[in-house]
Design an enzyme around this catalytic site. Structure first.
Site, mmCIF file in Angstrom:
data_model
loop_
_atom_site.group_PDB
_atom_site.id
_atom_site.type_symbol
_atom_site.label_atom_id
_atom_site.label_comp_id
_atom_site.label_asym_id
_atom_site.label_seq_id
_atom_site.Cartn_x
_atom_site.Cartn_y
_atom_site.Cartn_z
ATOM 1 N N LEU A 226 3.713 -2.335 0.335
ATOM 2 C CA LEU A 226 4.715 -1.856 -0.611
ATOM 3 C C LEU A 226 4.151 -0.780 -1.532
ATOM 4 O O LEU A 226 3.118 -0.972 -2.182
ATOM 5 C CB LEU A 226 5.237 -3.037 -1.435
ATOM 6 C CG LEU A 226 6.331 -2.729 -2.451
ATOM 7 C CD1 LEU A 226 7.592 -2.230 -1.763
ATOM 8 C CD2 LEU A 226 6.632 -3.963 -3.298
ATOM 9 N N ASP A 227 4.857 0.365 -1.580
ATOM 10 C CA ASP A 227 4.544 1.471 -2.492
ATOM 11 C C ASP A 227 3.113 1.977 -2.347
ATOM 12 O O ASP A 227 2.500 2.442 -3.316
ATOM 13 C CB ASP A 227 4.800 1.058 -3.956
ATOM 14 C CG ASP A 227 6.269 0.785 -4.230
ATOM 15 O OD1 ASP A 227 7.119 1.430 -3.593
ATOM 16 O OD2 ASP A 227 6.564 -0.081 -5.081
ATOM 17 N N ALA A 228 2.568 1.901 -1.140
ATOM 18 C CA ALA A 228 1.180 2.319 -0.922
ATOM 19 C C ALA A 228 1.055 3.380 0.168
ATOM 20 O O ALA A 228 -0.054 3.686 0.603
ATOM 21 C CB ALA A 228 0.314 1.104 -0.567
#
Length: 283
Positions: A226-228
């Site tokens: 997530l969000d990486a």
């Protein structure tokens, strides 16, 4: 002007630019834009050329066949695209309208060179705005107890509409790993740039309590983590103690819109090259 976009990444070595330039000159290719970058840390080289399509004696298939020996010689990861073939962008949203409205306006004003075959949302709030633009709107609610049926329908719609890229315009659901993998480097998300600080609900409220002086946004490719994913674009705006929470939210929405639109435009114009979890963006 119709152009072919040649995008290359490969291990760095002497002679890459000369070889590509000589190839294009041999076929009378007229280069209208050229960008190069050598990454000394990774030892990789990145290149993007735009070539006038009417200056070449072949189409994309002919270009691929003629260029393949050079690509093999230099162990290139490469692609060639035609600016006349517009990418198909499926937009996904929830309830917040600012990013979706901005992208629809830019598309309607011919600022984004793409097709938008549909919008998929897990709420029905934005239907009238989307349908005003003549774009089909699909409401796919997500049951928090069992999300699999909803995402199966999302995947069906995405494939039915032959999406080249998916944009999460403040879509507030986490895509399943299988969909992230199948559309690797073809799903673009936007979020506030406080992360990893101020996670969870009401990040601007949390940031206001901490007295932050900069707020911003990040657009990136979606991965299973997530969000990486690889970052495409970022921007910030300065705030002060005079800005209350409502003003910070307004400024945050403004920067989110700009960053998402720029990130999508870079992708549509084949300006983003991904290596490992990092991007080279020829803006």
């Amino acid at each position: 002007m119709r152009t072919f976009r040649l995008v290359i990444s490969c291990p760095d070595r002497v002679g890459i630019v000369a070889k590509v330039s000589n190839f294009l000159a041999t076929y009378n290719g007229w280069i209208t834009e050229a960008s190069h970058h050598s990454d000394t840390q990774s030892g990789w080289f990145f290149m993007r050329h735009e070539i006038r399509a009417d200056s070449l004696p072949f189409d994309l298939d002919g270009f691929k066949q003629a260029f393949s020996p050079i690509a093999r010689e230099f162990s290139m990861e490469w692609r060639i695209t035609d600016s006349a073939q517009k990418k198909r962008v499926v937009l996904m949203a929830s309830r917040e309208s600012h990013c979706l409205a901005d992208l629809l306006h830019r598309w309607h004003s011919n600022e984004l060179d793409c097709e938008i075959p549909c919008v998929i949302a897990n709420h029905d709030d934005l239907r009238s705005m989307v349908e005003w633009h003549g774009i089909p709107y699909f409401h796919v609610p997500v049951d928090p107890r069992d999300k699999a049926p909803a995402f199966a329908e999302v995947e069906r719609l995405v494939k039915e509409h032959r999406a080249d890229v998916i944009v999460l315009a403040r879509y507030m659901q986490i895509l399943p790993p299988a969909l992230c993998a199948e559309f690797a480097q073809r799903v673009i998300n936007i979020h506030h740039s406080f992360l990893p600080s101020f996670v969870g609900a009401k990040p601007y409220h949390q940031a206001s309590l901490r007295g932050v002086k900069l707020i911003g946004a990040t657009s990136h490719y979606v991965t299973e983590e997530l969000d990486a994913g690889p970052i495409i674009e970022q921007d910030v705006v300065r705030v002060t103690h005079r800005d209350d929470i409502e003003e910070m939210v307004r400024l945050g929405k403004d920067v989110e819109k700009m960053v998402l639109a720029r990130g999508l435009r870079y992708h549509l114009e084949d300006r983003v090259l991904v290596h490992d979890n990092k991007t080279v963006v020829f803006d």
